[in-house]
Design a protein around this motif. Structure first.
Motif, PDB file in Angstrom:
ATOM      1  N   LYS A   1       3.903   7.471  -1.425  1.00 57.63           N
ATOM      2  CA  LYS A   1       5.043   6.798  -0.789  1.00 57.63           C
ATOM      3  C   LYS A   1       4.581   5.477  -0.191  1.00 57.63           C
ATOM      4  O   LYS A   1       3.473   5.368   0.338  1.00 57.63           O
ATOM      5  CB  LYS A   1       5.647   7.684   0.295  1.00 57.63           C
ATOM      6  CG  LYS A   1       6.237   8.953  -0.269  1.00 57.63           C
ATOM      7  CD  LYS A   1       6.779   9.836   0.813  1.00 57.63           C
ATOM      8  CE  LYS A   1       7.290  11.125   0.188  1.00 57.63           C
ATOM      9  NZ  LYS A   1       7.536  12.150   1.179  1.00 57.63           N
TER      10      LYS A   1
ATOM     11  N   LEU B   1       4.999  -2.648   8.125  1.00 57.53           N
ATOM     12  CA  LEU B   1       4.534  -1.261   8.043  1.00 57.53           C
ATOM     13  C   LEU B   1       5.742  -0.337   8.087  1.00 57.53           C
ATOM     14  O   LEU B   1       6.539  -0.387   9.024  1.00 57.53           O
ATOM     15  CB  LEU B   1       3.576  -0.953   9.190  1.00 57.53           C
ATOM     16  CG  LEU B   1       2.927   0.423   9.176  1.00 57.53           C
ATOM     17  CD1 LEU B   1       2.081   0.589   7.920  1.00 57.53           C
ATOM     18  CD2 LEU B   1       2.075   0.601  10.414  1.00 57.53           C
TER      19      LEU B   1
ATOM     20  N   SER C   1       0.841  -1.207   0.000  1.00 60.56           N
ATOM     21  CA  SER C   1       0.000   0.000   0.000  1.00 60.56           C
ATOM     22  C   SER C   1       0.872   1.250   0.000  1.00 60.56           C
ATOM     23  O   SER C   1       2.025   1.227   0.415  1.00 60.56           O
ATOM     24  CB  SER C   1      -0.937   0.002   1.216  1.00 60.56           C
ATOM     25  OG  SER C   1      -0.201   0.142   2.411  1.00 60.56           O
ATOM     26  N   VAL C   2       0.282   2.329  -0.489  1.00 60.46           N
ATOM     27  CA  VAL C   2       0.954   3.629  -0.531  1.00 60.46           C
ATOM     28  C   VAL C   2       0.068   4.670   0.160  1.00 60.46           C
ATOM     29  O   VAL C   2      -1.146   4.497   0.268  1.00 60.46           O
ATOM     30  CB  VAL C   2       1.249   4.081  -1.980  1.00 60.46           C
ATOM     31  CG1 VAL C   2       2.269   3.168  -2.620  1.00 60.46           C
ATOM     32  CG2 VAL C   2      -0.004   4.136  -2.802  1.00 60.46           C
ATOM     33  N   ASP C   3       0.706   5.755   0.623  1.00 62.37           N
ATOM     34  CA  ASP C   3      -0.071   6.825   1.245  1.00 62.37           C
ATOM     35  C   ASP C   3      -0.545   7.819   0.184  1.00 62.37           C
ATOM     36  O   ASP C   3      -0.342   7.611  -1.017  1.00 62.37           O
ATOM     37  CB  ASP C   3       0.736   7.512   2.351  1.00 62.37           C
ATOM     38  CG  ASP C   3       1.990   8.208   1.843  1.00 62.37           C
ATOM     39  OD1 ASP C   3       2.135   8.385   0.621  1.00 62.37           O
ATOM     40  OD2 ASP C   3       2.816   8.589   2.686  1.00 62.37           O
TER      41      ASP C   3
ATOM     42  N   ASP D   1       7.490   3.415   8.178  1.00 59.54           N
ATOM     43  CA  ASP D   1       7.273   4.795   8.604  1.00 59.54           C
ATOM     44  C   ASP D   1       8.425   5.641   8.090  1.00 59.54           C
ATOM     45  O   ASP D   1       9.575   5.452   8.488  1.00 59.54           O
ATOM     46  CB  ASP D   1       7.186   4.865  10.129  1.00 59.54           C
ATOM     47  CG  ASP D   1       6.890   6.267  10.644  1.00 59.54           C
ATOM     48  OD1 ASP D   1       6.671   7.187   9.822  1.00 59.54           O
ATOM     49  OD2 ASP D   1       6.884   6.443  11.874  1.00 59.54           O
ATOM     50  N   ILE D   2       8.136   6.560   7.197  1.00 59.93           N
ATOM     51  CA  ILE D   2       9.163   7.400   6.580  1.00 59.93           C
ATOM     52  C   ILE D   2       9.907   8.243   7.613  1.00 59.93           C
ATOM     53  O   ILE D   2      11.053   8.628   7.413  1.00 59.93           O
ATOM     54  CB  ILE D   2       8.556   8.293   5.458  1.00 59.93           C
ATOM     55  CG1 ILE D   2       9.653   8.946   4.599  1.00 59.93           C
ATOM     56  CG2 ILE D   2       7.671   9.362   6.046  1.00 59.93           C
ATOM     57  CD1 ILE D   2      10.388   7.973   3.752  1.00 59.93           C
TER      58      ILE D   2
ATOM     59  N   ARG E   1       3.824   2.576   2.183  1.00 60.51           N
ATOM     60  CA  ARG E   1       3.493   2.520   3.614  1.00 60.51           C
ATOM     61  C   ARG E   1       3.581   1.097   4.159  1.00 60.51           C
ATOM     62  O   ARG E   1       3.938   0.891   5.299  1.00 60.51           O
ATOM     63  CB  ARG E   1       2.078   3.052   3.857  1.00 60.51           C
ATOM     64  CG  ARG E   1       1.912   4.505   3.558  1.00 60.51           C
ATOM     65  CD  ARG E   1       2.570   5.394   4.581  1.00 60.51           C
ATOM     66  NE  ARG E   1       1.932   5.197   5.869  1.00 60.51           N
ATOM     67  CZ  ARG E   1       2.536   5.326   7.038  1.00 60.51           C
ATOM     68  NH1 ARG E   1       3.792   5.640   7.089  1.00 60.51           N
ATOM     69  NH2 ARG E   1       1.897   5.128   8.157  1.00 60.51           N
ATOM     70  N   MET E   2       3.232   0.121   3.330  1.00 65.55           N
ATOM     71  CA  MET E   2       3.263  -1.261   3.795  1.00 65.55           C
ATOM     72  C   MET E   2       3.892  -2.142   2.724  1.00 65.55           C
ATOM     73  O   MET E   2       3.611  -1.987   1.543  1.00 65.55           O
ATOM     74  CB  MET E   2       1.851  -1.755   4.117  1.00 65.55           C
ATOM     75  CG  MET E   2       1.835  -3.152   4.713  1.00 65.55           C
ATOM     76  SD  MET E   2       0.196  -3.686   5.238  1.00 65.55           S
ATOM     77  CE  MET E   2       0.049  -2.773   6.758  1.00 65.55           C
TER      78      MET E   2
ATOM     79  N   LYS F   1      13.205   1.413  11.138  1.00 67.51           N
ATOM     80  CA  LYS F   1      12.451   0.495  10.289  1.00 67.51           C
ATOM     81  C   LYS F   1      13.379  -0.411   9.491  1.00 67.51           C
ATOM     82  O   LYS F   1      13.048  -1.559   9.218  1.00 67.51           O
ATOM     83  CB  LYS F   1      11.508   1.260   9.355  1.00 67.51           C
ATOM     84  CG  LYS F   1      10.328   1.872  10.076  1.00 67.51           C
ATOM     85  CD  LYS F   1       9.483   0.785  10.716  1.00 67.51           C
ATOM     86  CE  LYS F   1       8.290   1.344  11.432  1.00 67.51           C
ATOM     87  NZ  LYS F   1       7.423   0.301  11.984  1.00 67.51           N
TER      88      LYS F   1
END
Length: 172
Positions: free
Chosen positions: A98, A133, A92-94, A135-136, A100-101, A142
């Motif tokens: 970008k 998951l 997935s993307v935000d 986190d930028i 996200r998952m 991460k």
């Protein structure tokens, strides 16, 4: 003694006994030593690929189960770690586009032969995946978390290989 305390204690004892009887009735056994045939007492593990971490983890599994490893010339069982592949794909993307998952994947190839070269477990693929998951705002944390997930998957793969060897022991 307080009547309420006695009732609560009795309820806890009965609950624990009921839980134990349910777990034993369904065949649950805590993880412990594996039951391998005696021919596995003379096992050699090797790789010609990038799977050296998997070889180390599998060697540790043998040590924990009190099965010594031997040189290839003395081996009655030879385990070949064929390969180890890792991959990561975006799930997935935000709203900014970008990632996200991610899905992290580990694929391990293993083959087991006897001393004469007969395939006991020909080219097995063990495939594991985990969601991750991202986190930028905490890239460093991460990144180490991602490596930890791969390490956990490798450990799980080594245990799965041992379970397959145990199943092989039962069928032979």
């Amino acid at each position: 003694m307080n009547k309420e305390f006695i009732v609560k204690t009795a309820f806890r004892v009965i609950s624990v006994l009921a839980l134990i009887s349910l777990l034993t009735a369904c065949g649950f056994q805590p993880a412990g030593k594996l039951k391998l045939d005696s021919e596995f007492a003379n096992t050699h593990i090797y790789t010609v690929s990038n799977a050296t971490i998997m070889v180390d983890l599998l060697q540790r599994q043998f040590q924990e189960n009190k099965f010594p490893l031997v040189d290839q010339t003395q081996a009655s069982i030879v385990i070949n770690m064929l390969y180890e592949k890792t991959s990561k794909r975006i799930l997935s993307v935000d709203s900014d586009g970008k990632a996200r998952m991610y899905e992290l994947e580990l694929v391990v190839g293993v083959a087991v032969k006897d001393a004469e070269g007969k395939n006991l477990l020909p080219n097995q693929n063990i495939k594991l995946s985990r969601e991750f998951l991202f986190d930028i705002n905490s890239v460093l944390g991460k990144s180490s978390e991602e490596q930890e997930i791969y390490t956990e998957m490798r450990t799980d793969a080594a245990r799965l290989i041992m379970r397959r060897l145990q199943a092989l022991s039962v069928t032979n």
